[in-house]
Structures are given as structure tokens and as C-alpha cells.
Design a protein around this motif. Structure first.
Motif: not given
Length: 477
Positions: A449-477
Motif C-alpha cells: 500500500q506504499g507505507y514505508r518502515f525502518w526495521l532491523f534484524r538483531h544478531g548475525l545468523y550463525g555467528r552471534e545467534t541461531g535465531e535472530p530477532a526482528w524489531y520495528m524502529h521507525g516510520l517514513f512519511a
């Protein structure tokens, strides 16, 4: 009766003796309040540390250059004693060349004012307790026949120091004026100060405002001579019953306009939760310049109203700070970190130097507002207009563990990802969060629908964790 006498013996001598529990904290609070009131005579008021250590109370006042305001030394001493007695205090005081001599005569002598240069002869007949010595040292000196100040003043110094210590000679030299004794005032001395005394107390708001305006006008010429402008000012209102009120202002830039200064104090009075309690009236009002900064004169623009935006901005900060409190008016400033939620902070706007926080911070906000599709200079990345104070967890579906999401669910709503860009990798701050902190991979995603989001994956897969977590951190116009 005598000091340290038992209560039973004291009541045997005085059956109607009024006894109350000791309250050291209350006594000290009263002494501090009294010290604040004594600033009507001089800003240099200090506690008597020697008396406090012995369980009694006293104050030192340096009245150098202040006595003429009350008709000389005799007038000042008489006014001080009369006002303290009117408040219910029993007081002993003495005016002398040195703090040690004044302390000795106030507690062990009879003179109230010692003529200049007469302090040495005046304290010689007094006992050694008048030198603020420890009781054990006074007892030791008495055993060898040394009982008065004059006895030790004429003796060789080396044997006295060897037997009784250097403290004895230090106290003697301080009392005689051979060694300077610095006082530690309770309040810092103002850079500039002006005051108005009244034969009849004032209590009306209009009268007080008129006096404040007159005091502010009297400060302009001294500020101009020094090339300074007021940054922090304080009004002190001395009531006839001993209460001292205080109102302070702080400005965003140096001020040298009496009308503006007076108006800020008006805003400060208007912002009080209660009306200004004048009691039976104020007989002294003082305006202090607590802090001043160099005042840079600016050439006025020939076009009316041109270039006044920055001054209007600072004037607004000053008025809001006076009405709401300086700490409540804040502006954003950049922080030295690359973690997004830590990349900025808030500081009271009036505490910053003029123009601080407007260069890089303003540019950063402008860059964040540029739409992604319009293109940005190389090396500059966009940030969302809305940045959450704390990242919010979400559920995602991705093709590969380290790839961008295809779908995600946030706040109970599912979103289909139409486009994505990233990752932008931001390493952890291990020196702050510890060795177990994880890396963040940020993605800018757009749903169907054209909405823009800023999200991130927390942790490098296989190096820092086996199950990275995802988080929403911000919204664009």
C-alpha cells in the motif's frame, strides 16, 4: 549551671527548667536560613566551623565595603543586633579586623566593635579558649601555667610548636592578623549586584515590578563597561520578618536590555504556583548578575524585521523558561554514537551557548526529511521521520536467514513487503553494552500500500545467534 551538666543536677538547681530534645538537623537548618537572611548586609556569609564542631553555632560575615550602606560600622552592628533580637534570637557579636579576634571577643569578651589595629591588645587578657583551640590543648597549656592569650603571645615560638603543635601558633597568628584566614561563603558572590532599601516595606505587585525594572536599568551601564551581558540573574526579596524569597532567570543569549530583563522576571513571578507571599512587606530587594557572558554587538539591519528570527527564537526560549522553568524548555542535540536511539539527547535550551546545536543537528533533521527517491549525496543515508524511543518486536518471514523480510506482522497487523533496501549494518557498542551485544542489520521496506518502515534484524545468523530477532524502529512519511 554549666555545660555538660547532667539533667538531674540542672533540674535540682532550676526546678522550672524547660527541657527539650536536641535537634541538630533542625538547628543547622535554622542557621542556614539565618545565614541567608544575613546576606542583606554582605554576600560573604560563612558558617562557624569551629563552633559547629564544639556543638554550638555561629556565623562569620565579611562586611568590607558594605558598612557605609547602613551609616558606618556602628550603624550596621546596631541594625543587625536589633533585627535579630526582634526575631527572637539572643545574639553576641563583635566587629574586628580578623575573624579570630571577632570570634574571641564575641564569645569571651565584652567589646562589640574593636577599633582598627586594637584587636591584638583586646584579646590578650582573654583565656586560651578564645583562640578556638581544642579543650584538651587548653587543659595541657593550663597545666604549665599558660592561661591567657598574652601568655603565649610573647613566648618563643619554636618551643611552643615543638611541645603543643603547630595548630596553637596557627590559631594565634590568625587571631592577631599575622596569617590570613579565608572565609568560605555559603553562596557564590555575584559578578554584579544592585539593591534598593525601603524605609517603609513594599508589598504590592506593581511596586515590586517597578523596583525590579529600576534595578535592571541600573545594571546596564556596569555591564556595558565590562562588555558583558546577563545570562543568569537572581532577585532576592528580604521580608521584614526574616524570610528571604528568591527568583532566578536564565537566558539563551547574553542580555543587556533592562526592559527584557524586567519582563522575564515578570514572567517568572507569573509562573509561580502561588502568589508572591510578601507577608508584612519587603524592606530590601536585590538583583544579582549570577553569571554573565561576553556581549557581542550586532549591526542592526536597515530592513525592518530582517535577520530577527534568531533573536525572536531566543526571546521565546527566555520567556518560556521564565514561565515554565529553565529545565522544561529543551532542544535536541547530537550525541557521539552511531546507535540510532542514542544519537541525540535533550538539554535545557538556555544552558547552551548562543547558536549551539543549530549546525549539524539542523542539517541532520533536514536530511531525514528528504524523500528517498529524490536521491542524496554519496555517503549520506536517510533516517525515518518517526523514530521510536524503543524498538518494537515483530514477526517476519524471509527467504534466507540473512535476507530481507517478505512478510511481517507488527502490532497485530500483517504486511506484505513490495520493495526493500538494505541491509545497513550497525555494529554494537561493546564498550557500553558488553561483549554479548549483537549487530543490527537495518532494512528500509515498503508494503503493497506504499507505507514505508525502518526495521532491523538483531544478531548475525550463525555467528552471534541461531535465531535472530526482528524489531520495528521507525516510520517514513
Amino acid at each position: 549551671m554549666r555545660r555538660d551538666q547532667t539533667l538531674g543536677d540542672a533540674r535540682a538547681l532550676a526546678p522550672d527548667l524547660d527541657c527539650r530534645p536536641a535537634d541538630p538537623e533542625g538547628d543547622r537548618a535554622l542557621l542556614l536560613k539565618l545565614a541567608g537572611w544575613c546576606e542583606r548586609y554582605t554576600p560573604l556569609v560563612a558558617l562557624d566551623a569551629a563552633a559547629e564542631a564544639a556543638g554550638s553555632h555561629g556565623l562569620f560575615m565579611d562586611i568590607t565595603g558594605c558598612a557605609h550602606l547602613l551609616g558606618g560600622e556602628a550603624g550596621l552592628v546596631a541594625d543587625l543586633e536589633a533585627r535579630l533580637c526582634a526575631q527572637g534570637f539572643s545574639v553576641r557579636l563583635c566587629l574586628a579586623d580578623t575573624p579570630g579576634a571577632a570570634w574571641a571577643m564575641a564569645r569571651h569578651g565584652e567589646a562589640r566593635i574593636l577599633p582598627e589595629g586594637a584587636h591584638a591588645a583586646a584579646i590578650e587578657p582573654l583565656g586560651l579558649s578564645a583562640l578556638r583551640l581544642e579543650p584538651s590543648l587548653v587543659t595541657a597549656l593550663g597545666r604549665v601555667g599558660l592561661k591567657t592569650v598574652g601568655c603565649i603571645a610573647r613566648l618563643p615560638r619554636a618551643p611552643l610548636a615543638a611541645r603543643f603543635g603547630a595548630r596553637l601558633l596557627q590559631r594565634l597568628d590568625q587571631a592577631l592578623g599575622r596569617e590570613a584566614e579565608a572565609l568560605s561563603p555559603l553562596m557564590p558572590v555575584a559578578e554584579l549586584s544592585t539593591e534598593r532599601r525601603f524605609a517603609e516595606p513594599v508589598s504590592q505587585h506593581d511596586e515590586i515590578s517597578h523596583v525590579i525594572a529600576a534595578l535592571a536599568a541600573g545594571l546596564i551601564e556596569p555591564l556595558e563597561r565590562r562588555g558583558l551581558g546577563l545570562r543568569r540573574g537572581r532577585i532576592r526579596l528580604f521580608r521584614v520578618d526574616g524570610h528571604v524569597g528568591e527568583l532566578a532567570i536564565q537566558t539563551a543569549r547574553p542580555l543587556r536590555d533592562a526592559r527584557v530583563i524586567a519582563r522575564l522576571f515578570e514572567e517568572r513571578i507569573a509562573g509561580l504556583h502561588d502568589d508572591l507571599d510578601a507577608g508584612f512587606g519587603f524592606d530590601l530587594i536585590r538583583l544579582d548578575v549570577v553569571h554573565a557572558d561576553p556581549f557581542a554587538g550586532v549591526q542592526a539591519d536597515l530592513v525592518a524585521g530582517a535577520g530577527g528570527g534568531e533573536h525572536d527564537h531566543d526571546a521565546l526560549i527566555d520567556r518560556l523558561g521564565a514561565r515554565l522553568g529553565t529545565g522544561r524548555v529543551q532542544r535536541f542535540v547530537l550525541a557521539d554514537t552511531h546507535i540510532p536511539e542514542r544519537s541525540f539527547g535533550r538539554l535545557p535550551a538556555a544552558r547552551l551557548q548562543p547558536g549551539a546545536g543549530r549546525g549539524r543537528a539542523a542539517a541532520g533533521l533536514a536530511l531525514a526529511a528528504v524523500p528517498q527517491d529524490e536521491g542524496l549525496p554519496e555517503g549520506i543515508v536517510t533516517r525515518p521521520l518517526i523514530l521510536f524511543e524503543r524498538p518494537e518486536p515483530l514477526q517476519t518471514i524471509a527467504e534466507v536467514p540473512d535476507g530481507p523480510p517478505l512478510k511481517f506482522r507488527w502490532r497485530g497487523v500483517s504486511y506484505e513487503v513490495a520493495r526493500s533496501e538494505g541491509p545497513e549494518r550497525i555494529a554494537c557498542e561493546w564498550w557500553r553494552d558488553g561483549r554479548g551485544a549483537r549487530t543490527r542489520d537495518y532494512f528500509r521496506v515498503e508494503d503493497s500500500q506504499g507505507y514505508r518502515f525502518w526495521l532491523f534484524r538483531h544478531g548475525l545468523y550463525g555467528r552471534e545467534t541461531g535465531e535472530p530477532a526482528w524489531y520495528m524502529h521507525g516510520l517514513f512519511a
